[in-house]
Design a protein around this motif. Structure first.
Motif, PDB file in Angstrom:
ATOM      1  N   MET A   1     -14.518  51.769  37.092  1.00  0.00           N
ATOM      2  CA  MET A   1     -13.431  52.710  36.961  1.00  0.00           C
ATOM      3  C   MET A   1     -13.715  54.179  37.535  1.00  0.00           C
ATOM      4  O   MET A   1     -14.766  54.643  36.877  1.00  0.00           O
ATOM      5  CB  MET A   1     -12.729  52.809  35.509  1.00  0.00           C
ATOM      6  N   GLU A   2     -12.669  54.544  38.148  1.00  0.00           N
ATOM      7  CA  GLU A   2     -13.018  56.187  38.745  1.00  0.00           C
ATOM      8  C   GLU A   2     -12.840  57.072  37.371  1.00  0.00           C
ATOM      9  O   GLU A   2     -12.059  56.866  36.534  1.00  0.00           O
ATOM     10  CB  GLU A   2     -11.972  56.268  39.764  1.00  0.00           C
ATOM     11  N   PHE A   3     -13.513  58.096  37.590  1.00  0.00           N
ATOM     12  CA  PHE A   3     -13.537  59.032  36.473  1.00  0.00           C
ATOM     13  C   PHE A   3     -14.014  60.528  37.136  1.00  0.00           C
ATOM     14  O   PHE A   3     -14.279  60.381  38.330  1.00  0.00           O
ATOM     15  CB  PHE A   3     -14.500  58.792  35.449  1.00  0.00           C
ATOM     16  N   HIS A   4     -13.419  61.612  36.814  1.00  0.00           N
ATOM     17  CA  HIS A   4     -13.694  62.963  37.271  1.00  0.00           C
ATOM     18  C   HIS A   4     -14.863  63.837  36.550  1.00  0.00           C
ATOM     19  O   HIS A   4     -15.423  64.664  37.136  1.00  0.00           O
ATOM     20  CB  HIS A   4     -12.439  63.717  37.018  1.00  0.00           C
ATOM     21  N   GLN A   5     -15.293  63.406  35.457  1.00  0.00           N
ATOM     22  CA  GLN A   5     -16.163  63.908  34.616  1.00  0.00           C
ATOM     23  C   GLN A   5     -17.186  63.134  33.698  1.00  0.00           C
ATOM     24  O   GLN A   5     -16.253  61.940  33.308  1.00  0.00           O
ATOM     25  CB  GLN A   5     -15.943  65.449  34.003  1.00  0.00           C
ATOM     26  N   GLU A   6     -18.453  63.155  33.329  1.00  0.00           N
ATOM     27  CA  GLU A   6     -19.075  62.386  32.695  1.00  0.00           C
ATOM     28  C   GLU A   6     -19.630  62.917  31.371  1.00  0.00           C
ATOM     29  O   GLU A   6     -20.361  63.998  31.871  1.00  0.00           O
ATOM     30  CB  GLU A   6     -20.103  61.264  33.446  1.00  0.00           C
ATOM     31  N   LEU A   7     -19.819  62.295  30.344  1.00  0.00           N
ATOM     32  CA  LEU A   7     -20.167  62.978  29.227  1.00  0.00           C
ATOM     33  C   LEU A   7     -21.235  62.087  28.605  1.00  0.00           C
ATOM     34  O   LEU A   7     -20.855  60.984  28.160  1.00  0.00           O
ATOM     35  CB  LEU A   7     -19.068  63.346  27.877  1.00  0.00           C
ATOM     36  N   ASP A   8     -22.597  62.260  28.390  1.00  0.00           N
ATOM     37  CA  ASP A   8     -23.568  61.341  27.931  1.00  0.00           C
ATOM     38  C   ASP A   8     -23.783  61.886  26.399  1.00  0.00           C
ATOM     39  O   ASP A   8     -24.238  63.065  26.051  1.00  0.00           O
ATOM     40  CB  ASP A   8     -24.737  61.482  28.541  1.00  0.00           C
ATOM     41  N   ALA A   9     -23.193  60.937  25.405  1.00  0.00           N
ATOM     42  CA  ALA A   9     -23.243  61.416  24.170  1.00  0.00           C
ATOM     43  C   ALA A   9     -24.248  60.460  23.426  1.00  0.00           C
ATOM     44  O   ALA A   9     -24.209  60.058  22.186  1.00  0.00           O
ATOM     45  CB  ALA A   9     -21.866  61.339  23.342  1.00  0.00           C
ATOM     46  N   ARG A  10     -24.893  59.701  24.220  1.00  0.00           N
ATOM     47  CA  ARG A  10     -25.910  58.751  23.558  1.00  0.00           C
ATOM     48  C   ARG A  10     -27.064  59.349  22.650  1.00  0.00           C
ATOM     49  O   ARG A  10     -27.552  60.594  22.821  1.00  0.00           O
ATOM     50  CB  ARG A  10     -26.779  58.114  24.844  1.00  0.00           C
ATOM     51  N   GLY A  11     -27.259  58.709  21.480  1.00  0.00           N
ATOM     52  CA  GLY A  11     -28.157  59.360  20.443  1.00  0.00           C
ATOM     53  C   GLY A  11     -27.447  60.365  19.660  1.00  0.00           C
ATOM     54  O   GLY A  11     -28.243  60.857  18.553  1.00  0.00           O
ATOM     55  N   LEU A  12     -26.152  60.693  19.694  1.00  0.00           N
ATOM     56  CA  LEU A  12     -25.532  61.467  18.748  1.00  0.00           C
ATOM     57  C   LEU A  12     -24.758  60.778  17.550  1.00  0.00           C
ATOM     58  O   LEU A  12     -24.344  59.764  17.971  1.00  0.00           O
ATOM     59  CB  LEU A  12     -24.678  62.454  19.502  1.00  0.00           C
ATOM     60  N   LYS A  13     -24.721  61.167  16.497  1.00  0.00           N
ATOM     61  CA  LYS A  13     -24.038  60.851  15.438  1.00  0.00           C
ATOM     62  C   LYS A  13     -22.841  61.532  15.127  1.00  0.00           C
ATOM     63  O   LYS A  13     -22.833  62.857  15.588  1.00  0.00           O
ATOM     64  CB  LYS A  13     -24.945  60.519  14.162  1.00  0.00           C
ATOM     65  N   CYS A  14     -21.869  60.889  14.458  1.00  0.00           N
ATOM     66  CA  CYS A  14     -20.438  61.583  14.237  1.00  0.00           C
ATOM     67  C   CYS A  14     -20.931  62.880  13.290  1.00  0.00           C
ATOM     68  O   CYS A  14     -21.723  62.978  12.472  1.00  0.00           O
ATOM     69  CB  CYS A  14     -19.731  60.747  13.348  1.00  0.00           C
ATOM     70  N   PRO A  15     -20.116  64.008  13.688  1.00  0.00           N
ATOM     71  CA  PRO A  15     -18.889  64.136  14.529  1.00  0.00           C
ATOM     72  C   PRO A  15     -19.243  64.655  16.018  1.00  0.00           C
ATOM     73  O   PRO A  15     -18.501  64.999  16.724  1.00  0.00           O
ATOM     74  CB  PRO A  15     -18.246  65.081  13.800  1.00  0.00           C
ATOM     75  N   LEU A  16     -20.648  64.696  16.383  1.00  0.00           N
ATOM     76  CA  LEU A  16     -21.119  65.327  17.564  1.00  0.00           C
ATOM     77  C   LEU A  16     -20.457  64.541  18.805  1.00  0.00           C
ATOM     78  O   LEU A  16     -20.046  65.402  19.724  1.00  0.00           O
ATOM     79  CB  LEU A  16     -22.622  65.263  17.725  1.00  0.00           C
TER      80      LEU A  16
END
Length: 81
Positions: A1-16
């Motif tokens: 799927m096409e997207f405009h921006q990407e966020l890598d939240a791997r390794g983060l726990k709620c609520p980050l």
């Protein structure tokens, strides 16, 4: 799927992951797609609740189990102004 921006939240726990997503969406134009990759299993319910409360839309959600830590991938369309 096409997207405009990407966020890598791997390794983060709620609520980050949600907080970083909220910040990233501020830099995305209305109607554009933000791709978020997270590893926190709770992020599925968290992102669903976040989008319901804020008016953003999860247009696609998938899981990647072919990596050492399962990833949850969300494509979120920013709500119209």
């Amino acid at each position: 799927m096409e997207f405009h921006q990407e966020l890598d939240a791997r390794g983060l726990k709620c609520p980050l992951p949600i907080l970083r997503c909220k910040k990233a969406l501020a830099d995305v134009a209305a109607g554009e797609i933000l791709k978020v990759t997270a590893t926190d299993p709770g992020s599925v319910k968290d992102f669903q609740a976040f989008c319901k409360q804020t008016g953003h839309e999860i247009v696609a959600m998938s899981e990647n189990a072919d990596v050492p830590v399962k990833e949850f991938i969300f494509h979120i369309r920013k709500r119209q102004a």
